[in-house]
Write a protein that holds these residues in place. Structure first.
Motif, PDB file in Angstrom:
ATOM      1  N   VAL A   1       0.613  -1.013   0.335  1.00  0.00           N
ATOM      2  CA  VAL A   1       0.457   0.033  -0.270  1.00  0.00           C
ATOM      3  C   VAL A   1       0.455   0.990  -0.081  1.00  0.00           C
ATOM      4  O   VAL A   1       0.278   1.871  -0.778  1.00  0.00           O
TER       5      VAL A   1
ATOM      6  N   THR B   1      -6.844  -5.612   9.150  1.00  0.00           N
ATOM      7  CA  THR B   1      -6.558  -5.813   7.288  1.00  0.00           C
ATOM      8  C   THR B   1      -6.694  -3.942   7.016  1.00  0.00           C
ATOM      9  O   THR B   1      -6.253  -3.241   7.180  1.00  0.00           O
ATOM     10  N   LEU B   2      -7.723  -3.872   8.105  1.00  0.00           N
ATOM     11  CA  LEU B   2      -8.167  -1.898   7.664  1.00  0.00           C
ATOM     12  C   LEU B   2      -6.875  -1.464   8.160  1.00  0.00           C
ATOM     13  O   LEU B   2      -6.419   0.226   7.939  1.00  0.00           O
TER      14      LEU B   2
ATOM     15  N   VAL C   1      -3.613  -1.077   6.510  1.00  0.00           N
ATOM     16  CA  VAL C   1      -3.558  -0.622   5.141  1.00  0.00           C
ATOM     17  C   VAL C   1      -3.952   0.713   5.464  1.00  0.00           C
ATOM     18  O   VAL C   1      -3.365   1.961   4.723  1.00  0.00           O
ATOM     19  N   ALA C   2      -3.806   1.191   6.468  1.00  0.00           N
ATOM     20  CA  ALA C   2      -4.276   2.544   7.046  1.00  0.00           C
ATOM     21  C   ALA C   2      -2.918   2.864   7.763  1.00  0.00           C
ATOM     22  O   ALA C   2      -2.113   4.228   6.901  1.00  0.00           O
TER      23      ALA C   2
ATOM     24  N   CYS D   1      -6.778  -0.681  -2.914  1.00  0.00           N
ATOM     25  CA  CYS D   1      -6.009  -1.436  -2.139  1.00  0.00           C
ATOM     26  C   CYS D   1      -6.930  -2.278  -0.591  1.00  0.00           C
ATOM     27  O   CYS D   1      -6.976  -2.953  -0.279  1.00  0.00           O
ATOM     28  N   ALA D   2      -7.821  -1.591   0.105  1.00  0.00           N
ATOM     29  CA  ALA D   2      -8.419  -1.652   0.633  1.00  0.00           C
ATOM     30  C   ALA D   2      -9.324  -2.842   0.846  1.00  0.00           C
ATOM     31  O   ALA D   2      -9.918  -3.268   1.065  1.00  0.00           O
TER      32      ALA D   2
ATOM     33  N   VAL E   1      -9.467  -6.289   2.373  1.00  0.00           N
ATOM     34  CA  VAL E   1     -10.801  -6.819   3.309  1.00  0.00           C
ATOM     35  C   VAL E   1     -11.355  -8.242   2.544  1.00  0.00           C
ATOM     36  O   VAL E   1     -11.938  -9.253   4.028  1.00  0.00           O
TER      37      VAL E   1
END
Length: 695
Positions: free
Chosen positions: A375, A629-630, A633-634, A678-679, A683
């Protein structure tokens, strides 16, 4: 070792599938780009067209040679009437109405003796130099070469990055397996060799598959470039072997190199690791990794600072803004485990579910870092590349708008300005000149030839550093800071400067004014007297109140409001190149995320079932997995945004030092779409895998 490696591949094929696909895709793209590049090195040999029936062609002087430096003139000399008469005495002369060249039916040696240094004599296939735009084929390939070279470089970088990251995480998940091997008597060297053998087997098969993909994709890429009017209509893929060798061995090297560091760590796994049950990662950030990450970040910062001090305009070049982020991306990725916990605590995650997500992400540093890394690449590349091109385009547009007080701009070829009562018209023409830079170098500059210096002074709003453009006349020149501060010495207002005009004539002119360098468009200005062969192609116009702009229209002329004329523009070639690069990054990111999360979730069965035993519903377990997961990604998005911010801040500083508008353009929509993609992939992969695990 081979049997052990094959056994590992069979039992863990799902874990290797993602690496195989990513590597095969990378090799396929590299082979495709390589085949395209190999086809751009030489333009096809074309037969003469313009004077095909004449055995000899005489071309008027069209080059300027100073010492060992030769440049093509902006305005080539015609074959004059006196020389034409002398050539007719040798034999029949063919003309086509244009004065730059003629065909002669005579002996080449006799023609050369007559022409002397008044032109060039060419025979055979060299006669095509008299055709319109003789270098158009080679010039048409420059853009294709730059596009494919940049895309190939980014492909290699992203492939190495993704494969190395995935390999490291896959090895970390097999910690207990290696502990059991050590307990059974395997030596550290045997563990390392088994891993490297696995990597070599995957790398060889993936690279071979990638070469097949490249042979299939290269012709389609060539057709797409032709259809997009980026490559000339005759462009095709040539039968060349070296791109396949380069792609295959690069892919194999990437696979083995990516596994090498992970294999070293695996070799250090002790037998006691087979009994380890704790899920808190330790030893994730050894000293060597910290030092390497810090060194890469420091190197990127030093290179950025050096460019700002030495040549700020270099930061606007494609090669710089494409490669500069790679150092910062790699450095930030290496240090991601160090930043996960602080970033996780900084993100607002309320409630018990939020606490569980935050603590799980902080405990599983390897998993969180492996998800954040791709990411980071996507967000950093999208923000840096699109942000840089958008910022530069906006700066050039704002600069162009600031430099004229006109309300309309008339453009076209060989314009004849239409006189309008009460209007101010400033006609200019495209020309050029040559300036010595140091002892031996001669630099070619595009310039503008001013027809009416008084009207030009009225409408021009140039970024003046010294002097006054209103003083421009037939004995003077307006230059920029690049020329004023060249290696030939500092030049200021009132000094004389020796230049060669667009037709090669040497003149000495007085410096009337010095302009800021800006984005590169503040070139020299001379009067039209010094460019008699340059047709007017632009007229800046300020109309009286209430006048109809339609009165400015003439045959072949385009009348445009100045705000529309100065609107930011990005070429179709640049847009396609950026889309290609970002497309590659997105595909790799999707593969890396799906592969990493499927592998990670498959070994979390005990942990997820424990959550179910404590009373969590199936939906709550999946929500925890999705939240982790989020969060990962963040983390990647924050680090990628930081890298992009550093690059864009450096660009803004460069524009400010060049006295150019420095409003940064951030591609929020594109970055948001990339991050959303990506998210979604992350997810989906994590929750689907978790759903099967807790079923």
């Amino acid at each position: 070792m081979l049997s052990l490696a094959l056994s590992g591949l069979r039992s863990r094929w799902t874990g290797f599938a993602g690496s195989f696909v990513a590597l095969a895709l990378g090799v396929g793209l590299l082979a495709t780009m390589g085949l395209g590049l190999a086809s751009t090195f030489d333009a096809p040999e074309r037969a003469p067209k313009r004077f095909a029936a004449s055995p000899v062609v005489v071309i008027g002087t069209d080059t300027l040679t100073v010492g060992r430096v030769t440049h093509r003139l902006f305005h080539p000399h015609p074959v004059d009437a006196r020389l034409l008469a002398e050539l007719r005495a040798l034999g029949p002369v063919a003309t086509d109405g244009r004065p730059d060249a003629v065909g002669v039916d005579a002996a080449p040696d006799a023609v050369r003796a007559v022409v002397g240094d008044r032109g060039r004599v060419v025979t055979g296939d060299e006669r095509r130099q008299a055709d319109p735009e003789p270098g158009r084929d080679a010039e048409a390939l420059v853009t294709v070469n730059a596009l494919l070279g940049t895309a190939g470089g980014v492909t290699t970088f992203v492939a190495v990055f993704v494969v190395a990251s995935t390999s490291a995480f896959a090895v970390a998940l097999r910690r207990r397996e290696f502990g059991l091997l050590r307990t059974a008597g395997a030596t550290p060297g045997q563990v390392r060799r088994a891993l490297l053998t696995e990597a070599a087997l995957v790398g060889a098969t993936a690279s071979a598959t990638g070469c097949l993909l490249g042979s299939w994709g290269a012709p389609k890429l060539a057709r797409a470039l032709v259809d997009g009017e980026i490559a000339p209509a005759w462009f095709t893929i040539r039968d060349t072997a070296w791109p396949y060798h380069l792609a295959f061995w690069t892919g194999l090297a990437v696979a083995v190199t990516g596994a090498w560091a992970a294999a070293r760590r695996a070799g250090r796994t002790g037998p006691v690791e087979a009994l380890r049950e704790a899920d808190v990662d330790s030893g994730v950030l050894p000293l060597g990794r910290r030092l390497l990450g810090a060194a890469l970040l420091l190197t990127g910062a030093v290179l950025l600072g050096r460019a700002l001090l030495a040549d700020p305009s270099d930061l606007m070049g494609r090669k710089t803004y494409t490669t500069q982020p790679m150092l910062l991306i790699t450095g930030a990725a290496l240090l991601t485990p160090l930043l996960v916990r602080p970033l996780a605590r900084a993100l607002p995650l309320p409630g018990a579910l939020g606490m569980l997500v935050r603590e799980n992400a902080g405990a599983a540093l390897r998993r969180t870092s492996a998800v954040a890394a791709p990411v980071l690449v996507t967000v950093a590349l999208a923000g840096s590349l699109l942000g840089t091109t958008g910022t530069v385009a906006a700066a050039k547009a704002a600069e162009a708008r600031q430099q004229t007080a006109a309300d309309h701009v008339v453009t076209g070829e060989d314009l004849r300005p239409v006189r309008v009562p009460g209007a101010t018209l400033s006609p200019t023409a495209t020309t050029g000149l040559f300036v010595r830079d140091g002892e031996t170098a001669v630099v070619r500059y595009e310039a503008r030839a001013v027809t009416d210096p008084a009207a030009f002074a009225t409408l021009a709003r140039l970024p003046v550093v010294a002097g006054d453009p209103a003083d421009l006349d037939d004995t003077s020149i307006v230059i920029n800071e690049e020329i004023a501060d060249s290696e030939s010495g500092h030049r200021t207002v009132g000094d004389r400067i020796d230049v060669w005009l667009g037709d090669g004539r040497p003149v000495s002119l007085r410096v009337a004014a010095v302009l800021a360098t800006g984005t590169g468009g503040n070139g020299p200005y001379v009067t039209a007297t010094h460019a008699p062969a340059a047709p007017v192609d632009r007229v800046d116009v300020r109309l009286p109140h209430g006048a109809d702009p339609a009165v400015l229209r003439a045959d072949g002329a385009t009348v445009t409001p100045v705000d529309v004329w100065a609107a930011p523009r990005t070429s179709s070639q640049t847009r396609l190149g950026l889309l290609l690069i970002l497309g590659i990054a997105l595909v790799y990111t999707a593969l890396a995320l799906a592969n990493t999360l499927v592998m990670a979730t498959s070994v979390r069965g005990g942990e997820l079932r424990a959550l179910r035993l404590t009373g969590a519903s199936r939906g709550q377990v999946l929500a925890v997995v999705a939240g982790e997961t989020l969060l990962a990604v963040a983390v990647g998005a924050v680090l990628g945004a930081a890298v992009a911010a550093v690059n864009l801040a450096g660009l803004a500083a460069a524009l400010a030092s060049l006295s150019a508008p420095a409003a940064v353009t951030v591609p929020w929509a594109t970055v948001g779409l990339a991050l959303g993609g990506c998210a979604l992939v992350a997810v989906s992969a994590a929750t689907l895998s978790a759903a099967r695990t807790v079923r």
